[in-house]
Write an enzyme that holds these catalytic residues in place. Structure first.
Site, PDB file in Angstrom:
ATOM      1  N   ARG A  56       0.841  -1.208   0.000  1.00  0.00           N
ATOM      2  CA  ARG A  56       0.000   0.000   0.000  1.00  0.00           C
ATOM      3  C   ARG A  56       0.875   1.256   0.000  1.00  0.00           C
ATOM      4  O   ARG A  56       0.540   2.267  -0.615  1.00  0.00           O
ATOM      5  CB  ARG A  56      -0.937  -0.026   1.206  1.00  0.00           C
ATOM      6  N   ASP A  71      -3.021   7.420   3.002  1.00  0.00           N
ATOM      7  CA  ASP A  71      -2.080   7.929   1.985  1.00  0.00           C
ATOM      8  C   ASP A  71      -1.830   9.409   2.265  1.00  0.00           C
ATOM      9  O   ASP A  71      -2.514  10.020   3.076  1.00  0.00           O
ATOM     10  CB  ASP A  71      -2.655   7.707   0.568  1.00  0.00           C
ATOM     11  N   HIS A  89      -6.987   7.620  11.053  1.00  0.00           N
ATOM     12  CA  HIS A  89      -6.627   6.194  11.022  1.00  0.00           C
ATOM     13  C   HIS A  89      -5.129   5.996  10.852  1.00  0.00           C
ATOM     14  O   HIS A  89      -4.687   4.913  10.480  1.00  0.00           O
ATOM     15  CB  HIS A  89      -7.392   5.473   9.892  1.00  0.00           C
ATOM     16  N   CYS A 124       7.322   0.515  23.014  1.00  0.00           N
ATOM     17  CA  CYS A 124       7.451   1.746  23.828  1.00  0.00           C
ATOM     18  C   CYS A 124       6.631   2.905  23.297  1.00  0.00           C
ATOM     19  O   CYS A 124       6.603   3.986  23.874  1.00  0.00           O
ATOM     20  CB  CYS A 124       8.937   2.138  23.898  1.00  0.00           C
ATOM     21  N   CYS A 181      13.835   1.960  21.709  1.00  0.00           N
ATOM     22  CA  CYS A 181      14.030   0.917  22.746  1.00  0.00           C
ATOM     23  C   CYS A 181      14.731  -0.311  22.202  1.00  0.00           C
ATOM     24  O   CYS A 181      15.064  -1.228  22.955  1.00  0.00           O
ATOM     25  CB  CYS A 181      12.659   0.524  23.326  1.00  0.00           C
TER      26      CYS A 181
HETATM   27  N1  APR Z   1     -15.604   9.167  -6.321  1.00  0.00           N
HETATM   28  C1  APR Z   1     -16.351   9.288  -5.184  1.00  0.00           C
HETATM   29  N2  APR Z   1     -16.608   8.254  -4.344  1.00  0.00           N
HETATM   30  C2  APR Z   1     -16.091   7.062  -4.672  1.00  0.00           C
HETATM   31  C3  APR Z   1     -15.305   6.846  -5.833  1.00  0.00           C
HETATM   32  C4  APR Z   1     -15.073   7.970  -6.666  1.00  0.00           C
HETATM   33  N3  APR Z   1     -14.356   7.870  -7.783  1.00  0.00           N
HETATM   34  N4  APR Z   1     -14.963   5.528  -5.871  1.00  0.00           N
HETATM   35  C5  APR Z   1     -15.494   4.955  -4.780  1.00  0.00           C
HETATM   36  N5  APR Z   1     -16.184   5.855  -4.068  1.00  0.00           N
HETATM   37  C6  APR Z   1     -16.883   5.667  -2.801  1.00  0.00           C
HETATM   38  C7  APR Z   1     -17.700   4.399  -2.720  1.00  0.00           C
HETATM   39  O1  APR Z   1     -19.019   4.624  -3.214  1.00  0.00           O
HETATM   40  C8  APR Z   1     -17.693   4.135  -1.213  1.00  0.00           C
HETATM   41  O2  APR Z   1     -18.768   4.829  -0.583  1.00  0.00           O
HETATM   42  O3  APR Z   1     -15.892   5.534  -1.802  1.00  0.00           O
HETATM   43  C9  APR Z   1     -16.368   4.724  -0.745  1.00  0.00           C
HETATM   44  C10 APR Z   1     -15.323   3.675  -0.426  1.00  0.00           C
HETATM   45  O4  APR Z   1     -15.776   2.930   0.683  1.00  0.00           O
HETATM   46  P1  APR Z   1     -14.737   2.023   1.484  1.00  0.00           P
HETATM   47  O5  APR Z   1     -13.977   1.188   0.515  1.00  0.00           O
HETATM   48  O6  APR Z   1     -15.530   1.353   2.570  1.00  0.00           O
HETATM   49  O7  APR Z   1     -13.707   3.051   2.107  1.00  0.00           O
HETATM   50  P2  APR Z   1     -13.883   3.947   3.410  1.00  0.00           P
HETATM   51  O8  APR Z   1     -15.289   4.408   3.569  1.00  0.00           O
HETATM   52  O9  APR Z   1     -12.827   4.987   3.360  1.00  0.00           O
HETATM   53  O10 APR Z   1     -13.522   2.898   4.591  1.00  0.00           O
HETATM   54  C11 APR Z   1     -13.486   3.419   5.890  1.00  0.00           C
HETATM   55  O11 APR Z   1     -12.716   1.267   6.689  1.00  0.00           O
HETATM   56  O12 APR Z   1     -11.383  -0.493   6.241  1.00  0.00           O
HETATM   57  C12 APR Z   1     -11.500   0.613   7.040  1.00  0.00           C
HETATM   58  O13 APR Z   1      -9.801   1.904   8.016  1.00  0.00           O
HETATM   59  C13 APR Z   1     -10.365   1.566   6.780  1.00  0.00           C
HETATM   60  O14 APR Z   1     -10.411   3.963   6.592  1.00  0.00           O
HETATM   61  C14 APR Z   1     -11.040   2.769   6.162  1.00  0.00           C
HETATM   62  C15 APR Z   1     -12.459   2.670   6.691  1.00  0.00           C
END
Ligand code: APR
EC number: 2.3.1.286
Length: 226
Positions: free
Chosen positions: A55, A88, A103, A114, A133
């Site tokens: 990642r 990121d 996060h 530590c 440590c």
């Molecule tokens: N433009 C706008 N929205 C988008 C796009 C795009 N091009 N592509 C995807 N999405 C939206 C999807 O519709 C979805 O609602 O982004 C969202 C991605 O959802 P997840 O994959 O669940 O990501 P996220 O909501 O950031 O996850 C939250 O879950 O796994 C944990 O810690 C991790 O921070 C993460 C948290």
């Protein structure tokens, strides 16, 4: 205007960074309990490091997109608090000076012994000794499932004082991030969701703009910065 924005993986999707729950999402390929929990790290630190090394490399290759850059523009005209669930650094590379990473961040390393923090190498592999440590307990500075997100005091305050709260590109499935819109609304903010599709918490928003982040976010920012 006091604006608080929460972003999720969707804002970085068009930069080529995989989201979690789409059909080709990261959680389709890896079990959360193996790569995103403290227990998984204790069980197999090499597997966890391999997951985050990949990642980290993907993020280093990615470029900020028009949505990241639009939020940097927004901060020049309004009092913006930018909170991200993303690990990121595309917000920073897209020009945002202050980003709250609730996060954690791929750029950080943390000693599970530590608590010392230092900049993560591009490739981390056990038994990475902690520079403070010396114990071989270096882990990515990422908040895993079952752990407490960072900076929540500051985030709740920014949500409570916001006149406008926006969530961009997040599925609304992980708390406490998913509860921020409701909290903002209770404190009198106007709430808007910008997403490709409806999320699990769309009902918490007064307004919704459906579309790709690189389309809808710059349009939304242009309307706020005439
Ligand atoms: N433009 C706008 N929205 C988008 C796009 C795009 N091009 N592509 C995807 N999405 C939206 C999807 O519709 C979805 O609602 O982004 C969202 C991605 O959802 P997840 O994959 O669940 O990501 P996220 O909501 O950031 O996850 C939250 O879950 O796994 C944990 O810690 C991790 O921070 C993460 C948290």
């Amino acid at each position: 205007m006091r604006i608080t924005v929460l972003t999720g993986a969707g804002i970085s999707a068009e930069s080529g960074i995989r989201t979690f729950r789409a059909t080709d999402g990261l959680w389709e390929e890896h079990r959360i309990e193996d790569v995103a929990t403290p227990e998984g790290f204790r069980r197999d630190p090499a597997l966890v490091h391999r997951f985050y090394n990949q990642r980290r490399a993907d993020a280093a290759r990615a470029r900020p997109n028009a949505a990241h850059r639009a939020l940097a523009r927004l901060a020049q005209r309004h009092e913006l608090t930018l909170v991200t669930q993303n690990v990121d650094d595309l917000h920073e590379r897209g020009g945002s000076a202050e980003v709250i990473h609730m996060h954690g961040s791929l750029l950080g390393a943390l000693c599970a012994g530590c608590g010392h923090r230092w900049p993560a190498a591009l490739v981390m592999r056990p038994p990475d000794p902690c520079p403070a440590c010396g114990k071989a307990l270096a882990r990515p500075d990422i908040v895993w499932f079952g752990e407490i997100p960072y900076h929540m005091e500051r985030i709740w305050k920014a949500v409570e004082s916001a006149e406008l709260f926006a969530a961009i590109g997040t599925s609304g499935l992980v708390y406490p991030a998913a509860g921020l819109a409701q909290h903002a609304r209770r404190n009198g903010a106007h709430t808007i969701e910008l997403n490709l599709a409806a999320s699990a918490v769309s009902r918490d928003f007064a307004e919704r703009r459906l579309g790709a982040a690189t389309e809808v976010v710059p349009q939304w920012v242009d309307a706020l910065c005439p």
